[in-house]
Design a protein around this motif. Structure first.
Motif, PDB file in Angstrom:
ATOM      1  N   ARG A   1       0.851  -1.194   0.000  1.00 58.17           N
ATOM      2  CA  ARG A   1       0.000   0.000   0.000  1.00 58.17           C
ATOM      3  C   ARG A   1       0.882   1.237   0.000  1.00 58.17           C
ATOM      4  NH1 ARG A   1      -5.492   1.180   2.064  1.00 58.17           N
ATOM      5  NH2 ARG A   1      -5.751   3.289   1.319  1.00 58.17           N
ATOM      6  N   SER A   2       0.558   2.183  -0.877  1.00 55.91           N
ATOM      7  CA  SER A   2       1.239   3.475  -0.920  1.00 55.91           C
ATOM      8  C   SER A   2       0.169   4.537  -1.107  1.00 55.91           C
ATOM      9  CB  SER A   2       2.247   3.509  -2.077  1.00 55.91           C
ATOM     10  OG  SER A   2       2.843   4.776  -2.174  1.00 55.91           O
ATOM     11  N   GLY A   3      -0.163   5.243  -0.040  1.00 53.16           N
ATOM     12  CA  GLY A   3      -1.262   6.206  -0.099  1.00 53.16           C
ATOM     13  C   GLY A   3      -2.560   5.485  -0.423  1.00 53.16           C
ATOM     14  N   ASN A   4      -3.262   5.943  -1.445  1.00 49.26           N
ATOM     15  CA  ASN A   4      -4.509   5.288  -1.870  1.00 49.26           C
ATOM     16  C   ASN A   4      -4.277   4.169  -2.871  1.00 49.26           C
ATOM     17  OD1 ASN A   4      -6.387   6.774  -0.364  1.00 49.26           O
ATOM     18  ND2 ASN A   4      -6.327   8.455  -1.822  1.00 49.26           N
ATOM     19  N   ASN A   5      -3.031   3.878  -3.187  1.00 55.37           N
ATOM     20  CA  ASN A   5      -2.728   2.871  -4.212  1.00 55.37           C
ATOM     21  C   ASN A   5      -2.288   1.553  -3.603  1.00 55.37           C
ATOM     22  OD1 ASN A   5      -3.206   4.561  -6.506  1.00 55.37           O
ATOM     23  ND2 ASN A   5      -1.340   5.639  -5.950  1.00 55.37           N
ATOM     24  N   LEU A   6      -2.837   0.480  -4.152  1.00 58.38           N
ATOM     25  CA  LEU A   6      -2.441  -0.871  -3.798  1.00 58.38           C
ATOM     26  C   LEU A   6      -1.600  -1.379  -4.957  1.00 58.38           C
ATOM     27  CD1 LEU A   6      -2.804  -3.214  -1.772  1.00 58.38           C
ATOM     28  CD2 LEU A   6      -4.698  -3.985  -3.209  1.00 58.38           C
ATOM     29  N   MET A   7      -0.359  -1.697  -4.656  1.00 56.52           N
ATOM     30  CA  MET A   7       0.556  -2.154  -5.702  1.00 56.52           C
ATOM     31  C   MET A   7       0.777  -3.651  -5.550  1.00 56.52           C
ATOM     32  SD  MET A   7       3.205   1.044  -5.764  1.00 56.52           S
ATOM     33  CE  MET A   7       3.524   0.962  -4.016  1.00 56.52           C
ATOM     34  N   ALA A   8       0.928  -4.317  -6.686  1.00 55.94           N
ATOM     35  CA  ALA A   8       1.102  -5.768  -6.690  1.00 55.94           C
ATOM     36  C   ALA A   8       1.812  -6.190  -7.968  1.00 55.94           C
ATOM     37  CB  ALA A   8      -0.256  -6.453  -6.601  1.00 55.94           C
ATOM     38  N   LEU A   9       2.125  -7.466  -8.045  1.00 56.68           N
ATOM     39  CA  LEU A   9       2.608  -8.032  -9.300  1.00 56.68           C
ATOM     40  C   LEU A   9       1.412  -8.210 -10.219  1.00 56.68           C
ATOM     41  CD1 LEU A   9       5.052 -10.772  -7.978  1.00 56.68           C
ATOM     42  CD2 LEU A   9       5.624  -8.480  -8.810  1.00 56.68           C
ATOM     43  N   ASN A  10       1.589  -7.937 -11.488  1.00 55.11           N
ATOM     44  CA  ASN A  10       0.513  -8.117 -12.450  1.00 55.11           C
ATOM     45  C   ASN A  10       0.402  -9.609 -12.777  1.00 55.11           C
ATOM     46  OD1 ASN A  10      -1.124  -8.344 -14.727  1.00 55.11           O
ATOM     47  ND2 ASN A  10      -0.441  -6.413 -15.570  1.00 55.11           N
ATOM     48  N   PRO A  11      -0.708 -10.247 -12.433  1.00 53.92           N
ATOM     49  CA  PRO A  11      -0.836 -11.689 -12.677  1.00 53.92           C
ATOM     50  C   PRO A  11      -1.067 -12.064 -14.141  1.00 53.92           C
ATOM     51  CG  PRO A  11      -2.849 -10.836 -11.718  1.00 53.92           C
ATOM     52  CD  PRO A  11      -1.858  -9.702 -11.732  1.00 53.92           C
ATOM     53  N   THR A  12      -1.237 -11.080 -15.018  1.00 50.50           N
ATOM     54  CA  THR A  12      -1.482 -11.393 -16.431  1.00 50.50           C
ATOM     55  C   THR A  12      -0.198 -11.456 -17.255  1.00 50.50           C
ATOM     56  OG1 THR A  12      -1.764  -9.100 -17.166  1.00 50.50           O
ATOM     57  CG2 THR A  12      -3.731 -10.237 -16.289  1.00 50.50           C
ATOM     58  N   ARG A  13       0.933 -11.190 -16.606  1.00 55.82           N
ATOM     59  CA  ARG A  13       2.213 -11.246 -17.318  1.00 55.82           C
ATOM     60  C   ARG A  13       3.300 -11.670 -16.333  1.00 55.82           C
ATOM     61  NH1 ARG A  13       5.390  -6.780 -16.149  1.00 55.82           N
ATOM     62  NH2 ARG A  13       4.288  -5.007 -15.245  1.00 55.82           N
ATOM     63  N   ALA A  14       4.481 -11.889 -16.835  1.00 57.64           N
ATOM     64  CA  ALA A  14       5.614 -12.316 -15.995  1.00 57.64           C
ATOM     65  C   ALA A  14       6.217 -11.102 -15.285  1.00 57.64           C
ATOM     66  CB  ALA A  14       6.655 -13.029 -16.852  1.00 57.64           C
ATOM     67  N   ASP A  15       5.469 -10.558 -14.373  1.00 61.26           N
ATOM     68  CA  ASP A  15       5.895  -9.387 -13.609  1.00 61.26           C
ATOM     69  C   ASP A  15       6.777  -9.867 -12.459  1.00 61.26           C
ATOM     70  OD1 ASP A  15       6.057  -6.786 -12.720  1.00 61.26           O
ATOM     71  OD2 ASP A  15       3.943  -6.609 -12.173  1.00 61.26           O
ATOM     72  N   LYS A  16       7.883  -9.172 -12.229  1.00 59.20           N
ATOM     73  CA  LYS A  16       8.814  -9.607 -11.191  1.00 59.20           C
ATOM     74  C   LYS A  16       9.010  -8.595 -10.069  1.00 59.20           C
ATOM     75  CE  LYS A  16      11.245 -12.798 -14.005  1.00 59.20           C
ATOM     76  NZ  LYS A  16      11.794 -12.984 -15.218  1.00 59.20           N
ATOM     77  N   LYS A  17       8.476  -7.389 -10.255  1.00 62.08           N
ATOM     78  CA  LYS A  17       8.719  -6.360  -9.253  1.00 62.08           C
ATOM     79  C   LYS A  17       7.445  -5.562  -8.969  1.00 62.08           C
ATOM     80  CE  LYS A  17      11.813  -2.615  -8.103  1.00 62.08           C
ATOM     81  NZ  LYS A  17      12.821  -1.681  -8.542  1.00 62.08           N
ATOM     82  N   ILE A  18       7.105  -5.479  -7.698  1.00 62.11           N
ATOM     83  CA  ILE A  18       5.953  -4.678  -7.289  1.00 62.11           C
ATOM     84  C   ILE A  18       6.265  -3.208  -7.542  1.00 62.11           C
ATOM     85  CG2 ILE A  18       4.624  -3.885  -5.302  1.00 62.11           C
ATOM     86  CD1 ILE A  18       4.814  -6.663  -4.155  1.00 62.11           C
ATOM     87  N   GLY A  19       5.307  -2.505  -8.117  1.00 62.55           N
ATOM     88  CA  GLY A  19       5.458  -1.075  -8.309  1.00 62.55           C
ATOM     89  C   GLY A  19       4.936  -0.568  -9.635  1.00 62.55           C
ATOM     90  N   SER A  20       4.953  -1.417 -10.654  1.00 65.57           N
ATOM     91  CA  SER A  20       4.480  -0.931 -11.954  1.00 65.57           C
ATOM     92  C   SER A  20       2.997  -1.219 -12.170  1.00 65.57           C
ATOM     93  CB  SER A  20       5.284  -1.563 -13.091  1.00 65.57           C
ATOM     94  OG  SER A  20       5.077  -2.953 -13.132  1.00 65.57           O
ATOM     95  N   PHE A  21       2.382  -2.001 -11.316  1.00 66.13           N
ATOM     96  CA  PHE A  21       0.968  -2.364 -11.448  1.00 66.13           C
ATOM     97  C   PHE A  21       0.251  -1.948 -10.172  1.00 66.13           C
ATOM     98  CE2 PHE A  21      -2.509  -5.606 -11.302  1.00 66.13           C
ATOM     99  CZ  PHE A  21      -3.134  -5.259 -12.479  1.00 66.13           C
TER     100      PHE A  21
END
Length: 119
Positions: free
Chosen positions: A51-71
């Motif tokens: 959680r960062s402010g009002n944003n919930l950040m996670a790995l994108n499960p629809t692609r091979a995401d490796k780092k929290i922060g871009s989704f």
């Protein structure tokens, strides 16, 4: 039917959709999801979230995401984005549709069932 009309092609009747069957379902689902976006998103996002402010950040499960922060998804508004791929949407319905690879109307109907919205 008039006897002279026998054998003539008949006009197909249009389905009788009520206004609430499609157009209002979007607003009703968004209203029902208000205040629940974080818990809903957390259910659909695998692994750790941040959680960062009002944003919930996670790995994108629809692609091979490796780092929290871009989704992320804004838990107040439902606006979401994948900044690595430029995929984005404006509400919880489009978020669900994106994650589950379904059309918006199908997402709205599934969320309506989940949230107990009568359509």
């Amino acid at each position: 039917m008039h006897p002279l009309d026998i054998g003539k092609p008949q006009a197909k009747s249009k389905p009788n959709f009520t206004r609430s069957s499609n157009s209002n379902i979007f607003e009703e689902v968004k209203a029902a999801a208000a205040g629940q976006i974080e818990s809903l998103a957390s259910r659909w996002l695998p692994g750790k979230t941040k959680r960062s402010g009002n944003n919930l950040m996670a790995l994108n499960p629809t692609r091979a995401d490796k780092k929290i922060g871009s989704f992320s998804i804004n838990v107040r508004t439902g606006v979401w984005a994948d900044f690595a791929t430029d995929d984005k949407g404006g509400d919880i319905i489009s978020f669900y549709a994106y994650l589950h690879n379904v059309k918006q109307i199908e997402a709205a109907r599934e969320l309506a069932d989940l949230l107990g919205v009568r359509t």
